[in-house]
Design a protein around this motif. Structure first.
Motif, PDB file in Angstrom:
ATOM      1  N   LYS A  87       0.835  -1.214   0.000  1.00 36.91           N
ATOM      2  CA  LYS A  87       0.000   0.000   0.000  1.00 36.91           C
ATOM      3  C   LYS A  87       0.869   1.263   0.000  1.00 36.91           C
ATOM      4  O   LYS A  87       1.878   1.343   0.678  1.00 36.91           O
ATOM      5  N   THR A  88       0.427   2.243  -0.761  1.00 34.58           N
ATOM      6  CA  THR A  88       1.075   3.548  -0.829  1.00 34.58           C
ATOM      7  C   THR A  88       0.134   4.584  -0.201  1.00 34.58           C
ATOM      8  O   THR A  88      -1.031   4.280   0.087  1.00 34.58           O
ATOM      9  N   PRO A  89       0.599   5.823   0.016  1.00 34.62           N
ATOM     10  CA  PRO A  89      -0.292   6.852   0.572  1.00 34.62           C
ATOM     11  C   PRO A  89      -1.540   7.098  -0.273  1.00 34.62           C
ATOM     12  O   PRO A  89      -2.563   7.540   0.244  1.00 34.62           O
ATOM     13  N   LEU A  90      -1.463   6.805  -1.581  1.00 33.14           N
ATOM     14  CA  LEU A  90      -2.607   7.034  -2.454  1.00 33.14           C
ATOM     15  C   LEU A  90      -3.501   5.802  -2.613  1.00 33.14           C
ATOM     16  O   LEU A  90      -4.591   5.907  -3.187  1.00 33.14           O
ATOM     17  N   ALA A  91      -3.060   4.661  -2.118  1.00 35.17           N
ATOM     18  CA  ALA A  91      -3.794   3.418  -2.372  1.00 35.17           C
ATOM     19  C   ALA A  91      -5.219   3.456  -1.817  1.00 35.17           C
ATOM     20  O   ALA A  91      -6.185   3.201  -2.550  1.00 35.17           O
ATOM     21  N   ILE A  92      -5.364   3.764  -0.537  1.00 40.49           N
ATOM     22  CA  ILE A  92      -6.694   3.775   0.069  1.00 40.49           C
ATOM     23  C   ILE A  92      -7.555   4.905  -0.491  1.00 40.49           C
ATOM     24  O   ILE A  92      -8.722   4.688  -0.843  1.00 40.49           O
ATOM     25  N   PRO A  93      -7.032   6.143  -0.635  1.00 42.98           N
ATOM     26  CA  PRO A  93      -7.839   7.184  -1.283  1.00 42.98           C
ATOM     27  C   PRO A  93      -8.290   6.791  -2.693  1.00 42.98           C
ATOM     28  O   PRO A  93      -9.430   7.069  -3.077  1.00 42.98           O
ATOM     29  N   ASN A  94      -7.419   6.136  -3.450  1.00 46.35           N
ATOM     30  CA  ASN A  94      -7.803   5.720  -4.799  1.00 46.35           C
ATOM     31  C   ASN A  94      -8.875   4.639  -4.772  1.00 46.35           C
ATOM     32  O   ASN A  94      -9.772   4.618  -5.627  1.00 46.35           O
ATOM     33  N   LEU A  95      -8.792   3.735  -3.810  1.00 44.43           N
ATOM     34  CA  LEU A  95      -9.822   2.705  -3.691  1.00 44.43           C
ATOM     35  C   LEU A  95     -11.168   3.327  -3.314  1.00 44.43           C
ATOM     36  O   LEU A  95     -12.219   2.871  -3.773  1.00 44.43           O
ATOM     37  N   ILE A  96     -11.129   4.348  -2.478  1.00 39.97           N
ATOM     38  CA  ILE A  96     -12.373   5.062  -2.157  1.00 39.97           C
ATOM     39  C   ILE A  96     -12.918   5.745  -3.411  1.00 39.97           C
ATOM     40  O   ILE A  96     -14.121   5.686  -3.683  1.00 39.97           O
ATOM     41  N   LEU A  97     -12.026   6.370  -4.177  1.00 41.07           N
ATOM     42  CA  LEU A  97     -12.465   7.014  -5.418  1.00 41.07           C
ATOM     43  C   LEU A  97     -13.050   5.989  -6.388  1.00 41.07           C
ATOM     44  O   LEU A  97     -14.060   6.260  -7.049  1.00 41.07           O
ATOM     45  N   PHE A  98     -12.432   4.807  -6.467  1.00 44.21           N
ATOM     46  CA  PHE A  98     -12.978   3.774  -7.342  1.00 44.21           C
ATOM     47  C   PHE A  98     -14.378   3.369  -6.880  1.00 44.21           C
ATOM     48  O   PHE A  98     -15.284   3.207  -7.696  1.00 44.21           O
ATOM     49  N   GLY A  99     -14.534   3.213  -5.566  1.00 52.94           N
ATOM     50  CA  GLY A  99     -15.846   2.860  -5.028  1.00 52.94           C
ATOM     51  C   GLY A  99     -16.887   3.930  -5.308  1.00 52.94           C
ATOM     52  O   GLY A  99     -18.040   3.610  -5.636  1.00 52.94           O
ATOM     53  N   MET A 100     -16.492   5.195  -5.208  1.00 57.27           N
ATOM     54  CA  MET A 100     -17.414   6.291  -5.527  1.00 57.27           C
ATOM     55  C   MET A 100     -17.777   6.266  -7.007  1.00 57.27           C
ATOM     56  O   MET A 100     -18.952   6.414  -7.373  1.00 57.27           O
ATOM     57  N   PHE A 101     -16.771   6.094  -7.859  1.00 54.93           N
ATOM     58  CA  PHE A 101     -17.042   6.042  -9.296  1.00 54.93           C
ATOM     59  C   PHE A 101     -17.979   4.878  -9.617  1.00 54.93           C
ATOM     60  O   PHE A 101     -18.929   5.032 -10.399  1.00 54.93           O
ATOM     61  N   ALA A 102     -17.718   3.720  -9.021  1.00 56.51           N
ATOM     62  CA  ALA A 102     -18.561   2.546  -9.276  1.00 56.51           C
ATOM     63  C   ALA A 102     -20.006   2.797  -8.846  1.00 56.51           C
ATOM     64  O   ALA A 102     -20.952   2.411  -9.540  1.00 56.51           O
ATOM     65  N   ALA A 103     -20.192   3.455  -7.710  1.00 55.10           N
ATOM     66  CA  ALA A 103     -21.545   3.750  -7.230  1.00 55.10           C
ATOM     67  C   ALA A 103     -22.270   4.690  -8.176  1.00 55.10           C
ATOM     68  O   ALA A 103     -23.432   4.464  -8.539  1.00 55.10           O
ATOM     69  N   TYR A 104     -21.599   5.762  -8.610  1.00 53.06           N
ATOM     70  CA  TYR A 104     -22.236   6.712  -9.523  1.00 53.06           C
ATOM     71  C   TYR A 104     -22.508   6.076 -10.887  1.00 53.06           C
ATOM     72  O   TYR A 104     -23.507   6.397 -11.540  1.00 53.06           O
ATOM     73  N   PHE A 105     -21.623   5.190 -11.309  1.00 52.69           N
ATOM     74  CA  PHE A 105     -21.845   4.477 -12.567  1.00 52.69           C
ATOM     75  C   PHE A 105     -23.080   3.590 -12.461  1.00 52.69           C
ATOM     76  O   PHE A 105     -23.895   3.522 -13.383  1.00 52.69           O
ATOM     77  N   MET A 106     -23.228   2.932 -11.322  1.00 51.42           N
ATOM     78  CA  MET A 106     -24.414   2.099 -11.082  1.00 51.42           C
ATOM     79  C   MET A 106     -25.669   2.963 -11.043  1.00 51.42           C
ATOM     80  O   MET A 106     -26.689   2.615 -11.646  1.00 51.42           O
TER      81      MET A 106
END
Length: 232
Positions: free
Chosen positions: A127-146
């Motif tokens: 994990k890097t400092p951006l890993a968890i923020p990026n995973l949150i962003l992916f989850g947000m993108f996935a939700a809005y896409f749904m």
């Protein structure tokens, strides 16, 4: 393949315990194949864009192919990713996000489910400092896409083909996991971890951050966001 059990359990809980239709988690009867193909193409394209960013900045370098006659394994891995991606989306977006969205603001539901999704990856390597923020962003993108497609089919495909493209098309670590059978292989340059994500893979770098922020912005500002409806 074992993650398929989680999908089955989540759907059984929804339909047999909560007495809700599959429509409530986003499995619509209309346009399922169309939505799945759109999601597959978009997931591959988004990951490919992050690879292009890495190559143009010198953070990634093409190093040939590692397929070497393993075409059958390559196809089996694709099916495996299709099951795995669907499993996580059924749990975090189809069930958790849609359930929360009926009780609170859909944006808050998207964030909570995205945060839960990111926390589920806390044990991953590199994990890097951006890993968890990026995973949150992916989850947000996935939700809005749904929300946008009012369907879970597309985001299941997006997640699956995102992972498949990263690990088996481009030969880059998938959330800290490396894969040997790849169509292409890109190696990461030392000192460029901010861009390519180091041992975590592209999801730990700023290239993915840019891709996801653009995607979220487009989804937010080009249409109304609605959780899946309860009707059959």
């Amino acid at each position: 393949f074992s993650t398929g059990l989680a999908t089955i359990l989540a759907l059984v809980f929804c339909t047999d315990i909560e007495r809700r239709p599959l429509r409530s988690v986003g499995f619509t009867r209309r346009h399922g194949l169309r939505d799945y193909l759109i999601g597959a193409a978009l997931g591959t394209a988004m990951l490919g864009f992050a690879v292009v960013v890495g190559v143009l900045t010198g953070a990634l370098e093409y190093a040939g192919s590692s397929l070497r006659g393993n075409g059958l394994i390559f196809c089996v891995l694709l099916v495996g990713w299709m099951i795995q991606g669907m499993s996580e989306e059924v749990i975090f977006r189809g069930y958790l996000c849609n359930t929360l969205a009926r009780r609170c603001n859909p944006n808050l539901a998207a964030f909570i489910s995205a945060a839960a999704f990111a926390l589920a990856h806390m044990a991953n390597n590199g994990k890097t400092p951006l890993a968890i923020p990026n995973l949150i962003l992916f989850g947000m993108f996935a939700a809005y896409f749904m929300y946008r497609f009012d369907s879970l089919w597309g985001v299941c495909a997006l997640h699956s083909f995102w992972n498949f493209a990263q690990g088996n098309l481009f030969g880059i670590k998938v959330s800290g996991m490396s894969l040997d059978v790849t169509a292409l292989r890109f190696v990461s340059k030392e000192g460029m971890e901010l861009i390519h994500g180091g041992l975590f893979g592209l999801e730990g770098g700023i290239g993915i951050t840019i891709v996801l922020l653009i995607g979220i912005g487009l989804l937010l500002f080009t249409g109304e966001q609605q959780p899946a409806k309860e009707k059959v």
